[in-house]
Design an enzyme around this catalytic site. Structure first.
Site, PDB file in Angstrom:
ATOM      1  N   VAL A 398       0.840  -1.201   0.000  1.00  0.00           N
ATOM      2  CA  VAL A 398       0.000   0.000   0.000  1.00  0.00           C
ATOM      3  C   VAL A 398       0.875   1.251   0.000  1.00  0.00           C
ATOM      4  CG1 VAL A 398      -1.858   1.183   1.222  1.00  0.00           C
ATOM      5  CG2 VAL A 398      -1.707  -1.315   1.280  1.00  0.00           C
ATOM      6  N   ASN A 421       8.112  -7.827  13.387  1.00  0.00           N
ATOM      7  CA  ASN A 421       8.843  -6.554  13.281  1.00  0.00           C
ATOM      8  C   ASN A 421       9.373  -6.075  14.633  1.00  0.00           C
ATOM      9  OD1 ASN A 421       6.706  -5.447  14.654  1.00  0.00           O
ATOM     10  ND2 ASN A 421       5.687  -4.710  12.806  1.00  0.00           N
ATOM     11  N   ILE A 422      10.049  -4.952  14.601  1.00  0.00           N
ATOM     12  CA  ILE A 422      10.744  -4.471  15.802  1.00  0.00           C
ATOM     13  C   ILE A 422       9.780  -4.177  16.947  1.00  0.00           C
ATOM     14  CG2 ILE A 422      12.754  -3.561  14.588  1.00  0.00           C
ATOM     15  CD1 ILE A 422      11.512  -0.760  14.917  1.00  0.00           C
ATOM     16  N   CYS A 482      14.109  -7.709   4.279  1.00  0.00           N
ATOM     17  CA  CYS A 482      12.909  -7.592   5.095  1.00  0.00           C
ATOM     18  C   CYS A 482      12.271  -6.291   4.651  1.00  0.00           C
ATOM     19  CB  CYS A 482      13.245  -7.631   6.580  1.00  0.00           C
ATOM     20  SG  CYS A 482      14.586  -6.555   7.082  1.00  0.00           S
ATOM     21  N   GLY A 485      15.889  -3.915   5.511  1.00  0.00           N
ATOM     22  CA  GLY A 485      17.052  -4.773   5.375  1.00  0.00           C
ATOM     23  C   GLY A 485      18.154  -4.490   6.365  1.00  0.00           C
ATOM     24  N   ASP A 487      17.337  -4.913  10.037  1.00  0.00           N
ATOM     25  CA  ASP A 487      17.038  -5.573  11.309  1.00  0.00           C
ATOM     26  C   ASP A 487      16.973  -7.095  11.141  1.00  0.00           C
ATOM     27  OD1 ASP A 487      16.851  -3.272  12.927  1.00  0.00           O
ATOM     28  OD2 ASP A 487      14.965  -2.795  11.936  1.00  0.00           O
ATOM     29  N   ARG A 528      18.140   1.872  17.733  1.00  0.00           N
ATOM     30  CA  ARG A 528      17.610   0.659  18.326  1.00  0.00           C
ATOM     31  C   ARG A 528      17.953   0.547  19.805  1.00  0.00           C
ATOM     32  NH1 ARG A 528      14.941   0.990  14.643  1.00  0.00           N
ATOM     33  NH2 ARG A 528      14.859  -0.254  12.747  1.00  0.00           N
TER      34      ARG A 528
END
Lengths: 825, 573
Positions: A398, A421-422, A482, A485, A487, A528
């Site tokens: 989307v 995900n994170i 991902c 790219g 994590d 992070r």
């Protein structure tokens, strides 16, 4: 912990001198390790020659090569953790008998032992003790005025009459004083039995409890999973401290260059700062010009600012193809080679998601994928692995991103993997920490563990990595992405290499792997780990324990394959701590470019060189380089994934195994080395005495002899003979070689080998048992070991256990001895 | 009854062992009275190198089989033969493919019948002749008189009583018991009528350092009418010397209340004023049984998701049972060892006093006493606290986790396995403090279910005597004490910890016993030695080397000193 050990001595680097303590291992090791620099290989060869030609036994040969100087860095941690009162009558209460502290006092003189300046503030602190600190801080505060720091003068504050609450309820509450500096929070017990240092960088959160009759509770949670609970009688001081700590951990406006790491004032050797040399590493992997070559497309970080400046692509790929592909990938992170599997010629590439949206395609990107397939001599086909769950990938469509359409790429098979995900990982870890800190009941613990899903996430990383490793070892190249790219991709790509290549399972190789796939390809450590604190909600959402999770995953594999890794659990735990502590520049910055801009390699110290100095702490005694090549038989059943208690309950000494087989074995190995060299010394002496006796007899029998010497000259020679034969040979063996030895011309006696009987028989042959040791034996130190994981080191002479800073090397660097034994010399 | 009557099939040719303790292979199944023997065919298919380990016969006691399953390989096509699954009590699952479905069914019936013979009189133990010479007879190794004589060296507050001669007073006690000195046999007899199953208070352990005794018994028969028994109170109170004692009840509050309605109960505070009543609930035997069944079930599922795995392990309750047992033992130890307090007697009981009571009292001894952490001491604990104390091994261990249906009874429960698992948790936390290793615990576990030795036969000393077990069978300890066998159980890194050990009972510290539950689950046919064993042997190697060098160095030192002295005397330079 009496952490007065703030300053480091001059760093004697042992970084490239990277040897093994055990000859048995060393031989294999050199075979496996393709040396990245020539000096290293030369050293290895030298070391290989040692056992036969030198007097020293293998281990002492290693001591020679290893720098053992007592470099000690601020250890922030402390022994007993503390938390809320829910731990009263705790399940660990039974530990009482075992862990009653020895109420030894630490004389203040220990505070001012010789240190060189390292961190200005800390150095000052050590010199002038704590009173002096306040002044120095005030001065510092004025320097920082205007940065939101300490304008109201509260940045350096002192609160007395503070109780340190022991969450295990094993000890009484300790009365002491809290000092807050710009770099550390220090709790010092009134009776000086305990000192607790905490780098401000490690503070994760500060919570204020409700006011009770006893005072106000303040809970400090740390990023390395320590929880400190303070009880402050005055409400006002509690509020002040709370505000100060809040400010210290989350500065209002600060940039990354104000981190502790940049306080470093020592010159840093550029060459040693980094571990990774891209060219050398690629050569080591066996990348050849014919298929893959280096491209200067990202010189000056112009094409992709989160990639390193050196990138490897298929040789056949033209610049226009690369630039085209770059535009089609999120943040310009185009597919690039990270690992080349020499045995099969398959390659592991990484990138970010393509900007496909619902239908977009890019000819250059498709071309590049095709070329990546063609670069593999075995098979043109390649696997494209999207580590995200399919739903997540669809959602990205989307936003004009998404995933590749198999139809557009001729040679590609597409796979999704369900790594979340994170945000999911952050929540999961928070729940995990709940489970490991709050529950006493087995059923509740498992229930919370289930709801955290942590083990599921760790397992999914391992499963995806295993899939990649299997594909590559079967000769199929893989491309991984991902979302951005940096994590999930970093996790699985590096894990895959760890499974495939035994080099990465060495201490040094592991550092190279991290520098390549985490630091190099832009895992956002600043964001992070929240190095500068989360300034707003947006930033708070960026924080996620991705790297910790990866370390967890490495640990899980270590549990299954205990002989495959050169390093141990301690290595991972300390690395984790210093990823967050901000004392080293290694993990500062979001990408290579950031670190270059900040000039970290000049301005900060490298974690790697610090770790080099404690290389032997990280050795796994069970390591066998030949036991495994690729770890493809990894068992990924759910039952094989456990909670890493050593990490998450690191400071809860009571719940760890009281005896660690690994440490005991390591100590036994070290002791064996020391004993071997001692036995050799004894043999020499015995041979000398025998020849003296022989001489005496000869003189008595009035036969004039030309053998003038006292027999000592034979020492070297004698030992050589011994060294060539089995050093453990029968006791009586010196006799036959004796005559030849004594007939040598009387040479200069090697003083180092001559020891009078008193010296030889003085020291205990038995070493202090590791059991229940929680303090350093040095009378002037008596420092508490901060956790069960901290290494207890034996003095090679008296066999007592000391902390690292109380041990020094002997002049010849052969032995590690305590101060008392050194003075006896 | 002749065993041969039950045997329908004696030999099954060319059975394919699809799953089992070693790589799949073809061979013959032979069924004898006590054993199933699988003899691999000599030639390996495919002309691969014959691996010597696997060409040997494989023997299995029928008693070791927990459940037999038989089904056709394919439902549509019965011609393809049948699958015979033997689920063993040590969690091993063997699956044979047998060409003829009828033979397969007959084999299944035979094994089913042979493994479910009532009573133990037909057990192999009665037919077993030890192939080794018994150097150290296990039946006489732990003589109660000798144990008492040793006790006498530290205290004279107790006496050995023959009140239970011929097992008239209490059928589950041995004929000689140790009781407080001032108490006459008449009092003991009266107390026995007040205690469930006649299990009056007897000494279990005496802690020398603090001079505190552990006494165990069964629940008092208070009942809903609040009966009391002055004689029992006298016995209990006679142990009080300096401090108040503790009565540890291993039941939960609710089950104590329920027991009271049925005629049991707990000591009311009013009648036992000098005692503190503490509850340390350990799950009841049925709960333990269900917990193990669930645990084995979840451990054998290979494709389970992580979340379900974690959830079901938690729900199974096995780890809770182990943690609770360890917790109860630690409480007992803490009562005994509360610092500064000497002579604190502890009375332990649950319901009948033959299950959880024994868990608590035996584990407490292992915590408190370094002797109990040696092989011999540990055997002594098992002999005294389990075998002689009347844990009904035959009732509890008829079946294990797999059996279902009519062959099972309400009394089966792996209570002893909880004890072993709790000891395993201690070994994990104190790997150097135990003279024996995990292997020894597994060995004991297997022998409690199916054994050629008589140690775990019968439910009490009474049954042992009636059936002449001590005369007709070989003791397990005789086997263990044989030097050849003993060395396989010794932990080379053993370095005794004097005094008490305090293991953690936090939920993180209670680990799943991998060697027990996953022993037969190899990943992808890897038959290499488990890594843990390799690690252990490496540690052992370095530890032994260290010891060796210390000896060598000290002998060298000695000769140097002697020689130097000699030289000094002969040439005073």
């Amino acid at each position: 912990m009496v952490s007065v050990n703030i300053a480091s001595l001059s760093l004697t680097h042992a970084s490239s001198r990277f040897q093994f303590p055990f000859s048995r291992l060393r031989f294999h090791f050199t075979q496996v390790l393709s040396p990245p620099d020539s000096s290293h290989s030369a050293k290895c060869q030298k070391a290989m020659g040692t056992p036969s030609s030198s007097v020293t036994t293998p281990l002492s040969a290693w001591w020679n090569n290893m720098s053992l100087s007592g470099v000690y860095y601020p250890s922030i941690s402390t022994s007993t953790p503390s938390t809320s009162n829910s731990w009263k009558n705790s399940p660990f209460g039974f530990a009482k008998g075992a862990s009653t502290p020895q109420q030894s006092t630490v004389p203040p003189s220990a505070l001012s032992a010789g240190y060189t300046e390292d961190i200005t503030v800390a150095g000052a602190l050590l010199k002038d003790k704590i009173n002096g600190l306040v002044d120095s801080l005030m001065r510092r505060a004025s320097v920082n005025a205007g940065c939101g720091y300490g304008e109201d003068g509260r940045i350096a504050m002192m609160v007395d009459k503070v109780y340190l609450v022991d969450r295990l309820d094993a000890h009484e509450n300790l009365l002491g004083t809290v000092h807050v500096t710009t770099t550390h929070i220090i709790f010092r017990a009134e009776d000086a039995t305990k000192e607790l240092w905490l780098a401000t960088g490690l503070i994760a959160s500060v919570e204020r409890g409700t006011l009770t009759a006893a005072g106000c509770i303040l809970v400090i949670r740390c990023k390395h999973f320590q929880v400190i609970t303070l009880l402050i009688s005055r409400d006002k001081s509690c509020q002040d401290l709370y505000e100060t700590l809040q400010r210290a951990s989350k500065p209002v406006s600060v940039n990354v260059s104000e981190l502790l790491a940049f306080e470093n004032r020592e010159p840093v050797e550029e060459a040693r700062w980094r571990r990774l040399d891209w060219n050398a590493e690629m050569t080591r992997q066996g990348v050849t010009q014919s298929q893959w070559s280096q491209s200067s497309i990202n010189e000056g970080y112009t094409v992709c600012d989160t990639y390193p400046d050196k990138l490897w692509f298929p040789t056949a790929a033209s610049t226009s193809v690369l630039l085209g592909s770059c535009k089609f990938r999120s943040r310009g992170r185009l597919p690039v080679l990270t690992y080349f599997h020499r045995q099969t010629g398959a390659a592991l590439c990484r990138c970010a998601q393509p900007l496909t949206g619902f239908s977009a395609r890019c000819v250059e990107d498709e071309k590049l994928m095709e070329l990546i397939g063609k670069a593999n001599p075995n098979s043109d086909n390649l696997f494209l692995v999207d580590t995200r769950p399919r739903v997540n990938a669809m959602v990205n469509k989307v936003q004009g991103k998404g995933f590749e359409d198999e139809k557009n790429y001729s040679n590609m098979r597409f796979h999704f993997f369900d790594i979340e995900n994170i945000h999911v990982m952050r929540a999961s870890q928070a729940r995990l920490l709940d489970a490991v800190t709050k529950f006493r009941d087995v059923a509740d613990y498992w229930k919370t563990l289930e709801s955290s899903g942590w083990l599921k996430h760790v397992r999914s990383v391992a499963e995806c990595s295993l899939f990649l490793a299997e594909s590559i070892s079967r000769g199929t190249s893989c491309v991984v992405h991902c979302s951005d790219g940096w994590d999930r991709t970093s996790q699985v790509v590096s894990m895959c290499q760890l499974l495939l290549d035994p080099f990465y399972r060495t201490i040094r190789g592991f550092q190279i792997l991290i520098e390549k796939d985490w630091l190099g390809f832009g895992h956002k450590f600043d964001d992070r780990c929240g190095h500068v604190g989360a300034l707003n909600d947006e930033a708070a959402k960026e924080i996620s324990p991705i790297f910790s999770q990866w370390l967890d995953c490495v640990w899980q594999i270590m549990q299954q394959k205990p002989r495959a890794f050169q390093f141990n659990e301690r290595y991972l735990i300390e690395m984790h701590e210093h990823v967050y502590s901000c004392q080293f520049g290694t993990f500062v910055g979001n990408c290579d470019k950031d670190r270059r801009d900040l000039n970290v390699s000049k301005r900060t110290k490298s974690l790697w060189s610090w770790m080099d100095c404690r290389h032997d702490d990280y050795m796994n005694p069970f390591y066998s380089p030949t036991a495994h090549v690729a770890l493809l038989d990894l068992d990924t059943r759910a039952a094989r994934f456990n909670v890493w208690t050593g990490m998450y309950n690191r400071f809860d000494g009571g719940i760890h195994p009281r005896e660690r087989l690994e440490d005991v074995t390591m100590a036994a190995m070290e002791h064996v080395g020391v004993l071997e060299s001692h036995v050799a010394q004894l043999r020499v002496r015995l041979a000398e005495l025998r020849s003296q006796k022989q001489n005496l007899k000869n003189t008595r029998s009035s036969t004039p002899t030309t053998m003038v010497d006292s027999g000592m000259s034979s020492a070297t020679d004698e030992l050589k003979t011994l060294g060539l034969t089995d050093p453990l040979g029968a006791v009586g063996s010196p006799a036959p070689s004796l005559e030849r030895a004594t007939s040598q011309e009387s040479g200069v006696m090697d003083a180092s080998l001559y020891c009078p009987e008193e010296m030889l028989t003085k020291y205990s042959l038995k070493w202090q048992s590791l059991r229940g040791v929680d303090r350093c034996s040095a009378p002037g130190c008596r420092g508490e070991f901060s956790s069960t994981i901290e290494r207890r080191i034996h003095c090679h002479r008296c066999g007592m256990i000391f902390c690292r800073r109380c041990l020094k090397n002997t002049a010849d660097e052969r032995e590690r001895v305590c101060e008392k034994c050194k003075a006896d010399e | 009854m002749e065993l041969s009557e039950l045997i329908e099939v004696t030999r099954v040719r060319d059975a394919f062992m699809r799953k089992g303790p070693r790589p799949s292979q073809i061979g013959d199944i032979c069924i004898f009275g006590h054993h199933l023997i699988f003899a691999p065919s000599a030639v390996n298919a495919g002309g691969k190198e014959a691996i010597t380990d696997n060409s040997e016969e494989f023997w299995l006691l029928h008693k070791a089989v927990d459940r037999v399953l038989c089904e056709p390989i394919s439902k549509d096509n019965p011609q393809r033969g049948g699958l015979l699954a033997l689920k063993c009590k040590n969690f091993l699952i063997i699956i044979f493919e047998i060409g003829d479905i009828e033979i397969c069914r007959a084999t299944a019936r035979t094994i089913e019948a042979l493994s479910n013979i009532n009573g133990f009189l037909h057990d192999y133990a009665f037919f077993y002749n030890s192939p080794f010479t018994i150097l150290d007879d296990g039946w006489s190794a732990f003589d109660p008189e000798q144990e008492f004589a040793r006790l006498m060296t530290s205290t004279d507050a107790f006496r050995i009583s023959s009140v239970n001669e011929n097992f008239t007073v209490c059928s589950s006690y041995p004929d000689k018991v140790i009781v407080p000195k001032g108490i006459g046999d008449d009092y003991l007899k009266i107390s026995a009528t007040f205690r469930d199953g006649g299990r009056f208070p007897v000494l279990s352990y005496f802690h020398r350092e603090t001079r505190s005794p552990i006494v165990r018994c069964s629940q008092p028969l208070i009942g809903p009418t609040n009966r009391r028994c002055r004689e029992d109170e006298t016995i209990i109170n006679s142990m009080i010397t300096l401090n108040r004692g503790y009565i540890i009840d291993t039941r939960s509050k609710s089950s104590t209340t329920a027991a009271k309605a049925k005629g049991g109960g707990a000591e009311p505070q009013g009648n036992y004023r000098q005692w503190r009543y503490v509850q340390c609930p350990i799950p009841r035997q049925r709960e333990i049984h269900d917990a193990l069944t669930k645990m084995v079930d979840v451990c054998s599922e290979r494709k389970i998701s992580s979340d379900r795995w974690v959830g079901r392990v938690g729900q199974a309750g096995w780890l809770s049972a182990v943690a609770a047992s360890l917790g109860a033992a630690a409480n007992v130890a803490q009562c005994i060892y509360s610092e500064g307090c000497k002579e604190v007697p502890v009375v332990i009981h649950g319901g009948e006093g033959v299950d959880s009571t024994l868990i608590a009292s035996s584990l407490a001894q292992i915590l408190l006493d370094s002797d109990a952490r040696t092989i011999r001491g540990f055997e002594s604990v098992i002999e005294r606290e389990w075998i002689c104390a009347g844990h009904p091994f035959s009732l509890r261990n008829t079946h294990c986790a797999y059996a279902e249906g009519t062959v099972t009874g309400p009394f089966e429960s792996p209570v002893f396995l909880v004890f072993l698992d709790a000891v395993h948790q201690m070994i994990v936390q104190y790997p150097l403090s135990f003279e024996f290793d995990e292997q020894f615990l597994i060995f004991l576990f297997e022998h409690t279910y199916a054994s050629e030795f008589g140690s775990f036969l019968g439910n009490s000393e009474k049954e042992k005597k009636e059936n002449g077990i001590r005369k007709k069978t070989v003791s397990l300890w005789s086997h263990v004490h044989h030097p050849e066998n003993l060395k396989t159980f010794v932990n080379a890194c053993y370095h005794p910890t004097p005094g008490v050990i305090w293991p953690s009972v936090a939920p993180q510290s209670i680990r799943i016993w991998e060697r027990l539950f996953f022993r037969w689950q190899r990943s992808d046919n890897s038959w290499s030695k488990p890594e843990a064993e390799t690690i252990q042997s490496l540690s052992d190697h370095w530890k032994l080397r260290e010891k060796e060098l210390i000896v060598k160095a000290s002998s060298l030192r000695r000769s140097i000193v002697e020689l130097a002295r000699e030289l000094k005397v002969s040439s005073p330079v």
